[in-house]
Design an enzyme around this catalytic site. Structure first.
Site, PDB file in Angstrom:
ATOM      1  N   HIS A 164       7.668  -7.713  11.030  1.00  0.00           N
ATOM      2  CA  HIS A 164       8.407  -6.443  11.204  1.00  0.00           C
ATOM      3  C   HIS A 164       8.612  -5.731   9.865  1.00  0.00           C
ATOM      4  O   HIS A 164       9.539  -4.945   9.713  1.00  0.00           O
ATOM      5  CB  HIS A 164       9.777  -6.666  11.849  1.00  0.00           C
ATOM      6  N   SER A 285      -1.079  13.097 -10.604  1.00  0.00           N
ATOM      7  CA  SER A 285      -0.585  14.289  -9.932  1.00  0.00           C
ATOM      8  C   SER A 285      -0.637  15.439 -10.921  1.00  0.00           C
ATOM      9  O   SER A 285      -0.403  15.256 -12.114  1.00  0.00           O
ATOM     10  CB  SER A 285       0.857  14.059  -9.475  1.00  0.00           C
ATOM     11  N   LYS A 291       3.084  10.020 -11.852  1.00  0.00           N
ATOM     12  CA  LYS A 291       2.442   9.521 -10.630  1.00  0.00           C
ATOM     13  C   LYS A 291       1.107   8.827 -10.869  1.00  0.00           C
ATOM     14  O   LYS A 291       0.347   9.193 -11.754  1.00  0.00           O
ATOM     15  CB  LYS A 291       2.202  10.691  -9.641  1.00  0.00           C
ATOM     16  N   GLU A 298      -5.626   5.294   0.511  1.00  0.00           N
ATOM     17  CA  GLU A 298      -5.222   6.236   1.558  1.00  0.00           C
ATOM     18  C   GLU A 298      -6.435   6.728   2.344  1.00  0.00           C
ATOM     19  O   GLU A 298      -6.387   6.896   3.560  1.00  0.00           O
ATOM     20  CB  GLU A 298      -4.477   7.422   0.941  1.00  0.00           C
TER      21      GLU A 298
END
Ligand code: ARG
Length: 466
Positions: A164, A285, A291, A298
């Site tokens: 979970h 970024s 970043k 992704e």
């Protein structure tokens, strides 16, 4: 609708057609924009067919020789980028055949004896999918190798195991890597199954009914590396289940890759920092200088969408088609090409990321012990040493967790007296099972996370994959 009266009737089947197709007809009908990818397979199939026709005496040795060298020349033209693909010639089969006749004259026109584009495309496509299977199988093996190497290296490094996405029990990072090796091995197995069923030759099934010429389908099948010829000509030209099996294997594997990709995204997020990816697999970024975005992970996660989409697209195309061939089936190729490319890229990116990632073992170890991750070890100790029934042990442990939680400490930080106030039988020996290291070391059941097991498994895979 725009008519194109100056267009010649198609040279391959124009006998009974006075005029050419409208521009729209030509656009919707043509597949050369994508099926040119089949050129190698098409030439291979034609060479096998011509050699067979010569063997049974339907082609003279001179014609067969002219065809073989003409096709070789065409292959060189395509390779060099000088071949002029023509939309008016619809597809790769007619483009190559027309060029062959350009180059060698009459003999080129004899090549299509005893075959049809229906068995031709079914053959070419099987050959293409088979080649793709071989390439993808090797790529999956490489991702497995990268994972097994990481697994061997981190066989004893604890990390929190989750259910979970809540801290459950400590596992080792190596064990986690090897979980994906198992998944990918089954993905490879699905491709092997698909290949085995796919590997029969439709060539010589002709349009749908077979042919009256005394062809030798066993000969062409063998020349093309097939196990034998397909047994039913209607089935051979009209099923695409091999492509569907390929796509379902692709969809399942892409799903597996997406789960690892998602974990990589989570693991390298700032609150987790379980791993670090280098500049090679991250981007910055344009506005936030701090970043380091895991774009490759992704995109692997996202490509699953198009791969699954390809499976659904082809299932939908094939659903309800009456036998035998229908032009609907021309829509079989793009989903397969697209999915194969997305899958190959995802595998390459995954292998790259796995090799690139550096786990933060200290941090993972710290988190492995937090969240009362060794509560099960405590309960098991109560069963083993105090002979409590598991359900009672579970209850006692629950109360100890509540005590620790109220004090804001871990189980191992409770004093013996605090423990005994819940269960008087507890002795100091309990502390030996509350450490993360003791916890993972104790999971020696077959397939469990103990470093000894994990190292054995990693070594097994390294031998298998070497
Ligand atoms: N380009 C076609 C396809 O991909 C080849 C087969 C055409 N057959 C036909 N009967 N029109 O399906």
């Amino acid at each position: 609708m725009t008519e194109t009266p100056d267009k010649q009737a198609n040279m391959q089947w124009g006998g009974r057609f006075a005029g050419g197709p409208s521009a729209i007809m030509q656009d919707i009908n043509a597949s050369i924009g994508f099926d040119r990818k089949l050129w190698r397979q098409d030439i291979r199939g034609s060479r096998a067919h011509a050699a067979m026709l010569a063997t049974i005496g339907l082609l003279s040795p001179e014609d067969e020789h002219a065809i073989a060298s003409g096709l070789e020349g065409i292959a060189a033209e395509i390779e060099a980028g000088t071949f002029a693909f023509d939309t008016a010639l619809e597809d790769i089969h007619m483009n190559i055949e027309a060029r062959l006749t350009d180059r060698i004259g009459e003999a080129g026109k004899r090549l299509h004896t005893a075959r049809s584009r229906n068995d031709q495309v079914a053959t070419d496509f099987r050959l293409w999918v088979r080649d793709a299977i071989d390439g993808l199988t090797a790529q999956i093996g490489d991702v497995m190798l990268a994972l097994a190497q990481k697994g061997a290296h981190h066989a004893a490094d604890p990390m929190p195991g989750f259910t979970h996405l809540q801290t459950a029990q400590p596992v080792t990072f190596g064990h986690h890597m090897l979980a994906y090796v198992e998944m990918l091995d089954r993905d490879r197995g699905r491709l092997a199954d698909c290949r085995r069923r796919l590997n029969f030759s439709p060539l010589g099934s002709a349009a749908l009914a077979g042919t009256s010429f005394p062809i030798d389908r066993h000969m062409t099948a063998a020349a093309l590396g097939f196990e034998g010829p397909t047994a039913n000509s209607l089935d051979a030209v009209s099923d695409r289940d091999f492509a569907l099996e390929f796509l379902s294997a692709a969809a399942i594997s892409a799903m597996h890759l997406s789960r690892l990709a998602e974990e990589i995204v989570i693991w390298c997020s700032a609150p987790y920092r379980f791993i670090r990816l280098s500049d090679a697999f991250t981007t910055g970024s344009s506005i936030m200088p701090q970043k380091r975005n895991p774009d490759a992970a992704e995109l692997v996660r996202a490509k699953t969408g198009r791969v699954t989409g390809a499976l659904v697209a082809l299932l939908t195309v094939m659903k309800g088609l009456p036998l035998a061939y229908a032009k609907d089936m021309q829509e079989d190729k793009e989903p397969v090409f697209d999915a194969a490319e997305a899958w190959a890229l995802s595998l390459a990116a995954t292998a790259g990321m796995v090799r690139d990632m550096v786990p933060n073992t200290d941090r993972m170890r710290d988190f492995a012990g937090s969240g009362f991750a060794t509560a099960t070890d405590l309960a098991d100790w109560l069963v083993r040493v105090l002979r409590l029934p598991f359900r009672s042990a579970h209850h006692v442990t629950g109360r100890l967790v509540a005590t620790a939680e109220a004090k804001g400490v871990d189980l191992a930080d409770l004093s013996l007296e605090e423990m005994q106030s819940v269960e008087p039988g507890i002795t100091a020996g309990v502390f030996s099972v509350l450490s993360v290291e003791a916890s993972v070391a104790s999971r020696t059941s077959y397939g469990g996370t103990s470093p000894k097991n994990v190292l054995e498994q990693a070594e097994h895979w390294l031998t298998v994959l070497a």
